[in-house]
Design a protein around this motif. Sequence first.
Motif, mmCIF file in Angstrom:
data_model
loop_
_atom_site.group_PDB
_atom_site.id
_atom_site.type_symbol
_atom_site.label_atom_id
_atom_site.label_comp_id
_atom_site.label_asym_id
_atom_site.label_seq_id
_atom_site.Cartn_x
_atom_site.Cartn_y
_atom_site.Cartn_z
ATOM 1 N N GLY A 166 59.778 36.117 90.268
ATOM 2 C CA GLY A 166 60.243 34.905 89.586
ATOM 3 C C GLY A 166 59.306 34.439 88.491
ATOM 4 O O GLY A 166 59.719 33.781 87.539
ATOM 5 N N TYR A 167 58.033 34.800 88.607
ATOM 6 C CA TYR A 167 57.028 34.407 87.618
ATOM 7 C C TYR A 167 57.362 34.931 86.225
ATOM 8 O O TYR A 167 57.044 34.298 85.213
ATOM 9 C CB TYR A 167 55.664 34.931 88.068
ATOM 10 C CG TYR A 167 54.526 34.673 87.108
ATOM 11 C CD1 TYR A 167 53.961 33.407 87.002
ATOM 12 C CD2 TYR A 167 54.015 35.691 86.309
ATOM 13 C CE1 TYR A 167 52.920 33.155 86.137
ATOM 14 C CE2 TYR A 167 52.969 35.469 85.436
ATOM 15 C CZ TYR A 167 52.421 34.193 85.354
ATOM 16 O OH TYR A 167 51.391 33.950 84.496
ATOM 17 N N GLN A 168 58.022 36.049 86.166
ATOM 18 C CA GLN A 168 58.311 36.706 84.892
ATOM 19 C C GLN A 168 59.540 36.122 84.186
ATOM 20 O O GLN A 168 59.815 36.452 83.047
ATOM 21 C CB GLN A 168 58.527 38.203 85.132
ATOM 22 C CG GLN A 168 57.359 38.875 85.835
ATOM 23 C CD GLN A 168 57.710 40.261 86.349
ATOM 24 O OE1 GLN A 168 58.813 40.741 86.158
ATOM 25 N NE2 GLN A 168 56.764 40.911 87.024
ATOM 26 N N LYS A 169 60.284 35.247 84.879
ATOM 27 C CA LYS A 169 61.580 34.830 84.365
ATOM 28 C C LYS A 169 61.626 33.412 83.805
ATOM 29 O O LYS A 169 62.563 33.065 83.086
ATOM 30 C CB LYS A 169 62.628 34.959 85.469
ATOM 31 C CG LYS A 169 62.804 36.383 85.995
ATOM 32 C CD LYS A 169 63.858 36.434 87.085
ATOM 33 C CE LYS A 169 64.053 37.861 87.575
ATOM 34 N NZ LYS A 169 65.103 37.929 88.639
ATOM 35 N N VAL A 170 60.639 32.589 84.136
ATOM 36 C CA VAL A 170 60.686 31.182 83.729
ATOM 37 C C VAL A 170 59.320 30.723 83.223
ATOM 38 O O VAL A 170 58.298 31.366 83.500
ATOM 39 C CB VAL A 170 61.121 30.286 84.909
ATOM 40 C CG1 VAL A 170 62.552 30.586 85.336
ATOM 41 C CG2 VAL A 170 60.180 30.453 86.097
ATOM 42 N N PRO A 171 59.260 29.598 82.504
ATOM 43 C CA PRO A 171 57.965 29.039 82.076
ATOM 44 C C PRO A 171 57.103 28.670 83.276
ATOM 45 O O PRO A 171 57.604 28.448 84.388
ATOM 46 C CB PRO A 171 58.371 27.788 81.286
ATOM 47 C CG PRO A 171 59.770 28.039 80.845
ATOM 48 C CD PRO A 171 60.400 28.848 81.936
ATOM 49 N N ASP A 172 55.798 28.577 83.028
ATOM 50 C CA ASP A 172 54.853 28.337 84.119
ATOM 51 C C ASP A 172 55.182 27.093 84.934
ATOM 52 O O ASP A 172 55.170 27.137 86.172
ATOM 53 C CB ASP A 172 53.434 28.211 83.550
ATOM 54 C CG ASP A 172 52.900 29.538 83.034
ATOM 55 O OD1 ASP A 172 53.439 30.592 83.437
ATOM 56 O OD2 ASP A 172 51.949 29.526 82.233
ATOM 57 N N ALA A 173 55.443 25.963 84.256
ATOM 58 C CA ALA A 173 55.701 24.713 84.971
ATOM 59 C C ALA A 173 56.948 24.822 85.847
ATOM 60 O O ALA A 173 56.957 24.351 86.994
ATOM 61 C CB ALA A 173 55.844 23.560 83.989
ATOM 62 N N GLN A 174 57.963 25.466 85.327
ATOM 63 C CA GLN A 174 59.204 25.625 86.097
ATOM 64 C C GLN A 174 58.969 26.550 87.299
ATOM 65 O O GLN A 174 59.489 26.309 88.389
ATOM 66 C CB GLN A 174 60.311 26.181 85.204
ATOM 67 C CG GLN A 174 61.679 26.201 85.863
ATOM 68 C CD GLN A 174 62.764 26.693 84.909
ATOM 69 O OE1 GLN A 174 62.581 26.692 83.685
ATOM 70 N NE2 GLN A 174 63.883 27.117 85.458
ATOM 71 N N TRP A 175 58.182 27.596 87.070
ATOM 72 C CA TRP A 175 57.849 28.504 88.168
ATOM 73 C C TRP A 175 57.029 27.774 89.242
ATOM 74 O O TRP A 175 57.266 27.947 90.440
ATOM 75 C CB TRP A 175 57.061 29.698 87.641
ATOM 76 C CG TRP A 175 56.595 30.641 88.706
ATOM 77 C CD1 TRP A 175 57.347 31.534 89.417
ATOM 78 C CD2 TRP A 175 55.254 30.786 89.200
ATOM 79 N NE1 TRP A 175 56.567 32.221 90.308
ATOM 80 C CE2 TRP A 175 55.278 31.792 90.197
ATOM 81 C CE3 TRP A 175 54.041 30.169 88.886
ATOM 82 C CZ2 TRP A 175 54.133 32.181 90.880
ATOM 83 C CZ3 TRP A 175 52.897 30.567 89.567
ATOM 84 C CH2 TRP A 175 52.947 31.560 90.550
ATOM 85 N N GLY A 176 56.096 26.945 88.797
ATOM 86 C CA GLY A 176 55.308 26.164 89.735
ATOM 87 C C GLY A 176 56.177 25.260 90.585
ATOM 88 O O GLY A 176 55.950 25.124 91.796
ATOM 89 N N LYS A 177 57.182 24.661 89.975
ATOM 90 C CA LYS A 177 58.100 23.796 90.731
ATOM 91 C C LYS A 177 58.896 24.606 91.749
ATOM 92 O O LYS A 177 59.079 24.167 92.896
ATOM 93 C CB LYS A 177 59.045 23.066 89.780
ATOM 94 C CG LYS A 177 59.968 22.079 90.478
ATOM 95 C CD LYS A 177 60.838 21.325 89.484
ATOM 96 C CE LYS A 177 61.727 20.313 90.199
ATOM 97 N NZ LYS A 177 62.585 19.560 89.235
ATOM 98 N N LYS A 178 59.359 25.782 91.345
ATOM 99 C CA LYS A 178 60.103 26.641 92.273
ATOM 100 C C LYS A 178 59.217 27.076 93.437
ATOM 101 O O LYS A 178 59.662 27.111 94.584
ATOM 102 C CB LYS A 178 60.639 27.872 91.533
ATOM 103 C CG LYS A 178 61.774 27.584 90.565
ATOM 104 C CD LYS A 178 62.280 28.842 89.885
ATOM 105 C CE LYS A 178 62.987 29.753 90.874
ATOM 106 N NZ LYS A 178 63.580 30.922 90.198
ATOM 107 N N MET A 179 57.969 27.384 93.132
ATOM 108 C CA MET A 179 57.031 27.768 94.182
ATOM 109 C C MET A 179 56.766 26.604 95.133
ATOM 110 O O MET A 179 56.667 26.780 96.354
ATOM 111 C CB MET A 179 55.713 28.236 93.569
ATOM 112 C CG MET A 179 55.785 29.608 92.918
ATOM 113 S SD MET A 179 56.095 30.926 94.123
ATOM 114 C CE MET A 179 54.617 30.819 95.137
ATOM 115 N N LEU A 180 56.659 25.422 94.568
ATOM 116 C CA LEU A 180 56.435 24.231 95.383
ATOM 117 C C LEU A 180 57.602 23.997 96.339
ATOM 118 O O LEU A 180 57.403 23.789 97.550
ATOM 119 C CB LEU A 180 56.246 23.021 94.470
ATOM 120 C CG LEU A 180 56.202 21.645 95.141
ATOM 121 C CD1 LEU A 180 55.044 21.563 96.124
ATOM 122 C CD2 LEU A 180 56.108 20.552 94.078
#
Length: 305
Positions: free
Chosen positions: A250-264
């Motif tokens: 998923g890290y490769q598909k979205v901006p960092d902040a959005q990825w961080g939110k998904k991870m959260l």
Amino acid sequence: MIKPYLKLTKPGIIGGNLVAAVGGVLLASQGNINWLLLLAVCVSTTLIVASGCVFNNVIDIDIDKLMKRTCERELVKKVVPVSHALMWASTLCLAGFFTLYQYTSLVAFQFGVLGFVVYVGFYSLYFKRKSVYGTLIGGLSGACPPVIGYCAVTGQFDTGAAVLFITFCLWQIPHSYAIAIYRFEDYKSASIPVLPVEVGIARARHHIIGYIIAFAMAALTLTYLGYAGSWYALGMGLVSLHWLYIAKVGYQKVPDAQWGKKMLLSSIFNIMVFCTLISLDFSSESLGENYQVNALPAVIMEPHS
């Protein structure tokens, strides 16, 4: 006027810790629940966590002023005087520890003290501000509620309690790093030395992946040692793989902040599934060998008399 004081206690954090503590109680209880003991754990955990959060609000006033997500907090806006907040925190602290000591076990009380001292004394006052290892220190505190619940039932720190402690410690780290990535600019503005800010998001991501794998292995140890059943193992395997997929692909598909939110969000879902499954799919193969569940009230009161 009570609403600002309730906000200082950070109800969301209380809720998460309460779920963890209840999970510890239910895992150790094996379905034979002492409801009064469960109530005592819930009340004491709520009060102690609330107190720690209020103290944290007082300590973090200067930092909160610099972060968008915290600049509207009650102490920053001076809605609540600092002196009142300190009295509120102290009252919650005394009530929480009295309840924990009087109505649970001495081991549970000791872990309550450990979690509180680490969170307020070590993490909030020093490591959060000064060290990249602040997340690791904070993780020790965050791992105490399920152990409090478990040891309130068992009256001892055994292998099951140790696995719970390690599992929650390992979960806390990728969870906290995800928050730091999601709120990267806030942490950078406040000069909080979390790993993603200090070494970069790309390197922090490798740490996250490693900790997720370690978390999954620790969680599955409960089944290996006979504390949880096969449905628990299947559920934790699936949600951990999903969490790992988001971290890796998923890290490769979205901006960092959005990825961080998904991870959260994924980390929260993961730990909620964990707490639910240990509450429902426990196993008595290892539990009950060294203690008798719900025979504790007489034993608990001895150290306090």
